[in-house]
Design an enzyme around this catalytic site. Structure first.
Site, PDB file in Angstrom:
ATOM      1  N   ASN A   1      13.635   1.251 -17.852  1.00 46.01           N
ATOM      2  CA  ASN A   1      14.196   1.688 -16.577  1.00 46.01           C
ATOM      3  C   ASN A   1      13.679   3.062 -16.164  1.00 46.01           C
ATOM      4  OD1 ASN A   1      15.819  -0.517 -16.032  1.00 46.01           O
ATOM      5  ND2 ASN A   1      17.493   0.236 -17.275  1.00 46.01           N
ATOM      6  N   HIS A   2      13.390   3.188 -14.891  1.00 45.66           N
ATOM      7  CA  HIS A   2      13.179   4.486 -14.257  1.00 45.66           C
ATOM      8  C   HIS A   2      14.353   4.703 -13.305  1.00 45.66           C
ATOM      9  CE1 HIS A   2       8.779   5.310 -15.201  1.00 45.66           C
ATOM     10  NE2 HIS A   2       9.016   4.121 -15.752  1.00 45.66           N
ATOM     11  N   ASP A   3      14.760   5.947 -13.145  1.00 41.78           N
ATOM     12  CA  ASP A   3      15.881   6.232 -12.252  1.00 41.78           C
ATOM     13  C   ASP A   3      15.354   6.384 -10.831  1.00 41.78           C
ATOM     14  OD1 ASP A   3      18.163   6.955 -11.000  1.00 41.78           O
ATOM     15  OD2 ASP A   3      18.737   8.529 -12.406  1.00 41.78           O
TER      16      ASP A   3
ATOM     17  N   GLN B   1      10.371   9.245  -9.457  1.00 39.60           N
ATOM     18  CA  GLN B   1      10.630   8.242 -10.474  1.00 39.60           C
ATOM     19  C   GLN B   1       9.693   8.356 -11.664  1.00 39.60           C
ATOM     20  OE1 GLN B   1      11.477   4.211  -8.452  1.00 39.60           O
ATOM     21  NE2 GLN B   1       9.974   5.176  -7.104  1.00 39.60           N
TER      22      GLN B   1
END
Length: 686
Positions: free
Chosen positions: A76-78, A84
């Site tokens: 996951n990237h925020d 990002q």
């Protein structure tokens, strides 16, 4: 980090844990556990490895996994941050606001084709088929055939009744010898296989005796739920400490219980010492943790009496998840971060109107051991187990508590109330402008002096008012009760399961003591057009909602609801109403402000149709407003059911902008900014 592995055919002849020395210094992290006679042509796992050690992959027995399989684990990237990506010379900050899912589980007898990608947090159910080149982004139900990007269900391997039978037989849990002896049957005709083995499976399940877990009496407000967790002490990288600590932090001051099954062996004292060290950190916490210490031959005797299972990293995890699937239990992954609910803190949990001063602090671990130490029960009735098993049609038995009312309802009618159909109830509301007061499990519990709804305190005053309404004979006020005392064939397996485990003989007697068996009751399920029904994957729920919408077509509405209910907001449920105003009460314990809410409602125009969603308070409020000349409908659940239908999953899920007490985390509600909604509010009592 990329981890590559293959497991050739016929190499896993017993339960086996494939270890990968990814950490160096001979630290064995269980990247993969795989069961008997499963194989992997070739696969690799891409993962953003960090100190949380959250990832691992579980594969059950007899699963065939082709080549070029890609496990994409916790990448996951925020996306809610300005950037990002990675910046040279700056450590990447792991997402904090995105729930991190790491555990991938492929159950038994699955077939996964070439070039399939499987994302974090996915569980692929028993017997599923994943077509080549698919991208699996969410859980796959048992025996489903899926294909595409993202993978979608395109069919099932067998008919529904056949799948139900296979789910009872669960041949993959047989011994290796028994499976070899049954190989001809396993590779043969499905109906002949079921006919040969189903009765043995039913007999075996009916003989399981629930383990004597001695549940802890609860003193907090709210519903009671039990999570089963089997600590993975033997692992180099166990999850038990994180599970216990996050459970205490999340569920203190509630009636949720963590049941720990501790196997009794030569390392028992060491295990208890480890637990004692954790409990010492929370000696003042108001939380329920129960220890079951012993050696039971069949762990299903534990699974049959809990509400959810929490995974671990052990080689037995798929077996335990299979037991959870048998009893239709939710599965919570211990390797997710956070485990229970993203950013969930004590302030989101059960609220009480006054501080609880009498709830006990956890006893020292030595005291817990002495008081809770037990082996498998020598004597215990099987009704509790069988009532849960009855969600499977093959588990029906004429002698078991609630089931006799269903089976005999077609011919020799046993004693149960007479209840109109939903259509008959709606016709009276539509054409005769009658009001309705509904009674469900929460209202009956309050009248019996029990706390079942976490959002409404039990009080003698509320219990007395509910009894007054239930026994009233007002001509223009319908009294609705749930149509669940007899035949349940119209309901989904989920609906049947929940009805059966709730409506025990004791509960039925409590209801019958309050009901008039000579009366014709209206149908309380008119406000549940979706989640309860077996046809919820068809157009039937939409047709039921369309019929309901006729009630408020071109009418002015007064909505009385909790501050976070937001009926009709974000959907078109009430778009055909002429005008809407709202009175907002507390999201929880609304009866505490009953007189104030009623007084404000009585100030409004009597030509407004009143829709009320306030739990047990709505039952009484609809009655009092009907006596005052309003048409008032206790219609709680209707909006959340509409949201669930729009989502189309066939069940109940959290709706982020609306309060619901019926799913985990449903009390955690986002703030909204909606000028139309705000303009409709004429009073707030919170």
């Amino acid at each position: 980090m990329r981890i590559h592995f293959t497991v050739p055919e016929y190499t896993i002849q017993n339960e086996y844990q494939y270890m990968n020395d990814v950490l160096g210094e001979n630290k064995q992290f269980p990247v993969l556990t795989i069961g008997r006679d499963s194989y992997i042509g070739e696969a690799y796992a891409d993962t953003a490895f960090d100190e949380q050690l959250i990832y691992n992959i579980h594969i059950g027995r007899y699963s065939s996994i082709a080549a070029n399989i890609h496990f994409l684990i916790d990448m996951n990237h925020d996306y809610r941050k300005v950037s990002q990506g990675y910046i040279t010379g700056v450590p990447y900050c792991r997402p904090e606001l995105i729930k991190r899912k790491g555990q991938i589980v492929i159950m038994n007898d699955c077939w996964i084709g070439d070039f399939v990608t499987i994302l974090s947090g996915v569980t692929i159910g028993n017997g599923a088929v994943i077509a080549a080149n698919s991208v699996v982004t969410k859980n796959i139900p048992p025996y489903a055939i899926v294909a595409g990007n993202p993978a979608k269900i395109i069919g099932y391997r067998f008919e529904k009744s056949q799948i139900e039978a296979l789910n009872l037989i669960r041949w993959w849990n047989w011994s290796a010898e028994q499976i070899r002896n049954s190989a001809t049957d396993l590779h043969g005709d499905i109906d002949e296989f079921i006919q040969k083995y189903i009765n043995t499976a039913k007999h075996e399940l009916s003989g399981i005796i629930p383990a004597d877990t001695k549940p802890i009496p609860k003193e907090n407000a709210g519903e009671e739920k039990i999570f089963l967790y089997i600590p993975d002490f033997e692992q180099d990288y166990p999850t038990y400490q994180k599970v216990i600590e996050q459970f205490i932090q999340t569920y203190s001051d509630t009636n949720y219980e963590l049941l720990l099954y501790i196997e009794e062996d030569e390392f028992l004292n060491e295990k208890l010492a480890l637990l004692d060290n954790i409990f010492a950190l929370y000696k003042n916490a108001n939380c329920y943790i129960n220890l079951f210490i012993g050696n039971i031959a069949d762990k299903r005797s534990l699974f049959c009496q809990v509400d959810a299972y929490i995974t671990n990293r052990s080689t037995d995890n798929v077996l335990h998840m299979d037991m959870a699937d048998l009893f239709e239990l939710p599965v919570i992954s211990s390797v997710d971060f956070p485990i229970f609910e993203e950013k969930q803190t004590l302030q989101h949990m059960v609220k009480v109107s006054t501080p609880i001063t009498t709830a006990p602090s956890p006893a020292p671990i030595s005291t817990l051991i002495q008081s809770m130490h037990t082996l498998a029960a020598e004597q215990k009735k099987t009704q509790a187990l069988l009532a849960q098993l009855s969600a499977n049609q093959y588990g029906l038995d004429h002698t078991i508590d609630n089931l006799k009312y269903e089976i005999l309802s077609f011919d020799k009618k046993p004693a149960y109330p007479t209840i109109e159909s939903i259509e008959e109830t709606l016709e009276q509301i539509l054409h005769q402008k009658k009001s309705i007061c509904r009674f469900g499990d929460g209202e009956f519990a309050i009248m019996a002096g029990k706390t079942r709804q976490k959002f409404q305190n039990t009080s003698p005053a509320l219990a007395n008012r509910l009894k007054e309404v239930l026994h009233s004979k007002e001509e223009n006020i319908l009294i609705g009760i749930a149509d669940n005392y007899g035949d349940l064939s119209q309901y989904s397996d989920y609906g049947k399961y929940n009805i059966r485990i709730y409506l025990t003989e004791e509960t039925r007697k409590e209801h019958y003591a309050l009901l008039d068996m000579n009366r014709i009751y209206s149908n309380a399920y008119l406000s549940r057009p979706y989640s309860m029904y077996a046809d919820n994957n068809t157009n039937a729920p939409q047709e039921r909602f369309d019929h309901l919408k006729q009630i408020w077509n071109n009418r002015k509405l007064l909505i009385i609801e909790g501050t976070q209910t937001r009926m009709g907001i974000g959907n078109d449920l009430l778009d055909n109403a002429a005008d809407i105003i709202r009175i907002l009460g507390p999201a929880e314990h609304a009866f505490d402000q009953y007189d104030t809410i009623l007084s404000e409602a009585l100030k409004q125009e009597k030509d407004r149709l009143v829709l009320i969603a306030m739990g047990a308070t709505a039952t009484v409020l609809a009655y009092d407003l009907a006596l005052a000349g309003f048409q008032a409908l206790d219609i709680g659940h209707i909006d959340i059911e509409y949201e669930w239908m729009l989502e189309g999953t066939g069940g109940r899920t959290r709706v982020k902008d609306k309060y619901t007490n019926e799913v985990p985390g449903g009390e955690i509600v986002n703030d909204i900014q909606d000028p139309v909604y705000e303009s409709q509010i004429v009073a707030i009592f919170d």
